[in-house]
Design a protein around this motif. Structure first.
Motif, short mmCIF file in Angstrom:
data_model
loop_
_atom_site.label_atom_id
_atom_site.label_comp_id
_atom_site.label_asym_id
_atom_site.label_seq_id
_atom_site.Cartn_x
_atom_site.Cartn_y
_atom_site.Cartn_z
N VAL A 674 0.91 -1.18 0.01
CA VAL A 674 -0.15 0.01 0.01
C VAL A 674 0.94 1.17 -0.03
N VAL A 675 0.58 2.10 -0.98
CA VAL A 675 1.47 3.49 -0.93
C VAL A 675 0.91 4.48 -0.53
N GLU A 676 -0.60 4.55 -0.67
CA GLU A 676 -1.68 5.75 -0.11
C GLU A 676 -2.95 5.26 -0.05
N ALA A 677 -3.87 5.75 0.94
CA ALA A 677 -5.03 5.56 0.80
C ALA A 677 -5.84 6.67 1.83
N GLY A 693 -13.30 6.81 -1.70
CA GLY A 693 -12.04 7.40 -1.64
C GLY A 693 -11.27 6.37 -2.55
N SER A 694 -10.07 6.41 -2.49
CA SER A 694 -8.86 5.74 -3.44
C SER A 694 -7.89 5.24 -2.49
N ALA A 695 -7.17 4.20 -3.10
CA ALA A 695 -6.21 3.45 -2.58
C ALA A 695 -5.10 3.46 -3.73
N LEU A 762 -17.58 -2.74 -7.57
CA LEU A 762 -16.36 -2.68 -8.22
C LEU A 762 -15.74 -1.19 -8.15
N PRO A 763 -14.48 -0.86 -8.22
CA PRO A 763 -13.89 0.33 -8.44
C PRO A 763 -13.60 0.61 -9.82
N GLU A 764 -13.19 2.15 -9.89
CA GLU A 764 -12.71 2.61 -11.07
C GLU A 764 -11.02 2.27 -10.95
N VAL A 765 -10.64 2.14 -12.01
CA VAL A 765 -8.91 1.63 -11.88
C VAL A 765 -8.16 2.63 -12.77
N ASN A 810 -13.43 4.49 -5.47
CA ASN A 810 -14.39 4.22 -5.16
C ASN A 810 -15.24 5.51 -5.10
N ASP A 811 -15.93 6.09 -6.01
CA ASP A 811 -16.71 7.14 -6.26
C ASP A 811 -18.20 7.27 -5.40
N ASN A 812 -18.60 5.95 -5.06
CA ASN A 812 -20.09 5.76 -4.53
C ASN A 812 -19.96 5.81 -3.08
#
Length: 830
Positions: A674-677, A693-695, A762-765, A810-812
């Protein structure tokens, strides 16, 4: 170039509170006194401190330095420390203080997990307490990363190390050290995961500290040496065989030389002083001409990294990529069984003793059948023939007593009358070396209730099992006396063992291991090479393991070699490592079957993760040799008793892999960190959970020497247990020309022209494009269990390390994204 990471945040109040408590506790240890003097003046003066600046870990050894000055009458006695109820042990060490003497003793103990202080008492031989001192310590969680910094100016380095939190939300403990804080025995290094060295003269290390450092690295520690202002002479005491290169000069390196580890340099960047030298072993991370300025070397299960430049100087200290560099060279603490968080599996192995096995069913049925026949029809017929049936009131109790005695006799015959010491050990070694460290568990079995004085030569450190000893009257505190090696054995006074039971003791000691050699190479997805038993003892059940993939070589006599061929496969839910190495089917009816059962439990210990975050594979980025033997690692003595001794030992030797030509990195050949979350996020080996959020994760192949040219990059959001190879060739995709704006309302209408939020969990990639100045690119929406071939893969894979940066979004805000992600990177290593 890599993005600037920030500290990982879970977004959960409980975890934030836990982190804050951890930081405050660490600050209390660093800012407060680590020892409280027992007496300020007088004929006897006693002071103590916990080495490693008071940092400790549950179930690991802590070195406590006790300074004694005696200006009064001679004193003969011992130092004592109570380890608390959870450790179930009291530690002692004999001392002799002549008049006008000044001596230092180092007591190794496992302090209570719940507490901040322990008391060290000086007790005379007649039982009088002469003096005592309280020492402060801080126990870290089993998953928390512990990093020590040895530097002239450690603050600047520490301020750069924004490392990710543990799986339990705990911030890493990063703190300054001095050379005097380093223990002289490797056991005292147990709480330390990583060590950063800058500008201090290595010649100030004692030979014992250097040997302890070598063994600590071989057991899994990581040493990072960084450049500074003191020059190359400060590294002269470090042995050549643990360094990837020996710095021979300091040069001004151009900014372009750091591109492979820091990315593109900012405009106006100046040359940077750097220690350079010819690469002797390992792999180069950055070079200036034909000389290395940064390199790393695997040694045993650990790693040594040299960054020949000062990360805090010039434009590097201000560059946003330096935080990613620290996360790369100071990775998170692994959770496999080589680090004993929970020792329940190896305890099960010690209990596998033929003397304690259930009696044969045939014998029990024979006794029960004879009892029914004799006490029933035979007794009746005999009394009837004698016409004395009234004697049944006498014969039946006599027969019951007789059969009871027979049953006890049968049980004693099966269990035997010998005292047995059953020893089980995991020995951690390095390739082509005999120096090793052993974790030994031995059980004392007694057919009758007895008390023994247990002596173990060699200066072994003794303790109770981490998981307790529930079947061996473990409530009795172990009274442990630490020896001094050849001069005096370690001992346990008055070890009580119940009738027909086992009492288990844990020991850690440096040992000699059989010399093993392996020459392994990865070509495409196959690991090939040879294994050699270069020792004088036979090795049994030899296997070469990479992650969850296994090549079983069988028994290897002394001086013989075996060919190795291992195909790397995706195996997230396949057979366990123990099943592959030992085999799944066995019983405990014969000594050979019991031995197999013990070995099965030993392999289980290596892959056991009490947090449930592991799938039963090894987490190293190297191959591992596993081999078994039947020798006793310890020479355990039980007073005047001559016990029958049994032994089983597992040798664990990590080895480097040569990688060249065309390769496909996936599964056990790829590591993710993990670099950032910036949202609620958690991950295990195969699955990720992401709130709104994002990871950002870095996917990096196992270490290789040379440069990597990517020719293929396959991606997939995988929900099942299979690999990408099982889903077909896949479809080609390219990043979107621009990132689509996601709707912010439930009707998916705002802002105008927006794209509806995902409702499929599912997330955006996104993928990081390393070409040019570097930027994040959004990929087309990916479906579950579908393979995608990302075109132009050379734009995304770092040629020095093969690292690929992926970001999941994850924008939801109303849904938690739960998904698996797999990546296969193909190319050529030259």
């Amino acid at each position: 170039m890599p993005l600037r990471p920030s500290s990982t945040s879970t977004g959960v109040r409980a975890r934030l509170a836990l982190r804050l408590a951890s930081v405050l506790a660490a600050g209390a240890v660093l800012l407060g006194p680590l020892a409280i003097a027992g007496s300020a003046a007088g004929p006897l003066n006693m002071n103590a401190r916990v080495l490693l600046q008071g940092h400790a870990r549950g179930g690991s050894w802590t070195a406590i330095e006790v300074d004694l000055q005696n200006d009064g009458p001679p004193i003969t006695g011992e130092l004592r420390m109570d380890g608390g109820s959870e450790s179930n042990a009291r530690y002692a060490m004999a001392v002799k203080l002549p008049t006008n003497s000044h001596q230092t003793y180092v007591l190794h103990a496992q302090p209570p997990a719940f507490g901040r202080n322990v008391t060290i008492d000086l007790v005379a031989d007649d039982g009088r307490e002469l003096e005592s001192v309280s020492v402060a310590y801080l126990v870290h969680d089993a998953t928390q990363l512990v990093v020590g910094v040895l530097a002239e100016q450690p603050g600047a380095l520490i301020s750069q190390m924004h490392l990710p939190s543990s799986t339990r939300g705990l911030e890493p403990a990063v703190f300054p050290l001095t050379i005097g804080d380093l223990p002289s025995r490797v056991e005292g290094w147990s709480a330390l995961d990583r060590l950063v060295w800058q500008d201090l003269d290595s010649n100030n290390l004692t030979p014992e500290q250097l040997e302890a450092m070598r063994r600590w690295i071989a057991a899994g520690g990581r040493l990072v040496i960084v450049g500074g202002s003191a020059g190359i002479g400060t590294l002269s005491a470090f042995p050549d065989d643990i360094l990837p290169y020996r710095p021979t000069a300091t040069v001004d390196a151009a900014p372009e030389a750091f591109a492979s580890i820091l990315g593109s340099a900012p405009d106006g960047a100046a040359d940077v002083p750097a220690m350079v030298g010819a690469l002797a072993r390992g792999r180069a991370l950055a070079t200036a001409g034909d000389r290395a300025i940064a390199a790393e070397l695997g040694y045993g299960a650990g790693r040594v990294t040299i960054l020949g430049f000062d990360p805090t100087s010039s434009w590097i200290g201000e560059d946003k990529a330096v935080e990613s560099l620290w996360r790369s060279v100071l990775p998170a603490r692994t959770s496999d069984g080589t680090l004993l968080i929970d020792d329940s599996q190896i305890l099960n192995a010690v209990y596998q003793l033929p003397a304690l096995a259930l009696p044969p069913t045939e014998g029990l049925l024979g006794i029960i059948g004879a009892y029914i026949l004799i006490i029933g029809p035979i007794n009746y017929l005999i009394l009837k023939r004698l016409d004395r049936r009234e004697l049944a009131w006498i014969t039946m109790p006599v027969l019951v007593l007789g059969f009871t005695a027979a049953a006890f006799g049968y049980g004693a015959l099966l269990k035997g009358t010998d005292v047995v010491v059953n020893e089980v050990a995991i020995v951690h070694g390095a390739p082509d070396a005999t120096e090793a460290t052993a974790q030994v568990y031995f059980g004392v079995f007694s057919p009758t209730r007895a008390t023994y004085r247990v002596e173990v030569p060699g200066g072994a450190l003794l303790a109770s099992p981490i998981s307790g000893d529930p079947f061996g009257q473990g409530s009795t505190t172990l009274d442990i006396v630490q020896g001094t090696g050849e001069e005096e054995s370690s001992a346990i006074r008055n070890l009580s063992v119940g009738t027909g039971s086992i009492r288990i003791v844990r020991a850690q000691v440096p040992v000699s291991a059989p010399r093993m050699r392996a020459d392994l190479h990865l070509v495409d997805r196959s690991l090939t090479g040879t294994f050699e038993n270069a020792s004088e003892e036979p090795l049994e059940n030899v296997a070469v393991v990479l992650g969850s993939s296994v090549a079983v070589l069988g028994d290897v006599p002394p001086g013989e070699s075996r060919d190795v061929r291992l195909t790397i496969r995706d195996n997230p839910f396949g057979a366990s490592l123990a099943d592959q190495v030992i085999g799944a089917a066995f019983d405990n009816d014969t000594p050979a079957a019991v031995r197999r059962s013990i070995r099965y439990q030993l392999v289980n210990q290596l892959t056991f993760d009490p947090t449930g975050m592991s799938n039963g594979s090894l987490s190293l980025d190297q191959a591992v040799i596993m081999a078994f033997g039947q020798k006793q690692t310890l020479d355990v003595k039980l007073g005047s008793e001559t016990p029958r001794q049994t032994g089983n030992v597992l040798y664990y030797v990590p080895v480097e892999i040569g990688i060249a030509g065309h390769v496909a990195f996936s599964s056990d050949l790829m590591r993710s960190t993990v670099v950032e979350a910036d949202g609620q996020f958690s991950k295990d080996r195969f699955f990720l959970n992401l709130g709104n959020g994002s990871a950002t994760l870095a996917y990096q192949p196992i270490p290789f020497e040379g440069t990597f040219s990517a020719s293929g990059l396959r991606l997939g959001l995988i929900s099942g247990g299979g690999g990408l190879g099982e889903l077909g060739k896949g479809k080609d995709i390219e990043p979107l020309a621009e990132t689509t704006i996601v709707c912010t309302d439930s009707n998916n209408t705002l802002p105008k022209g927006c794209q509806a939020r995902r409702e499929d969990f599912l997330p955006e990639v996104e993928v990081f494009d390393r070409s040019g100045e570097g930027r994040w690119l959004r990929l087309p929406r990916m479906s579950s269990d579908t393979v995608y071939n990302l075109l132009n893969p050379q734009r995304y894979a770092d040629p020095a390390t093969g690292q690929v940066l992926m970001r999941f979004v994850n924008d939801n805000p109303e849904l938690q994204a739960g998904f698996g992600f797999q990546l296969v990177l193909e190319g050529d290593v030259e």
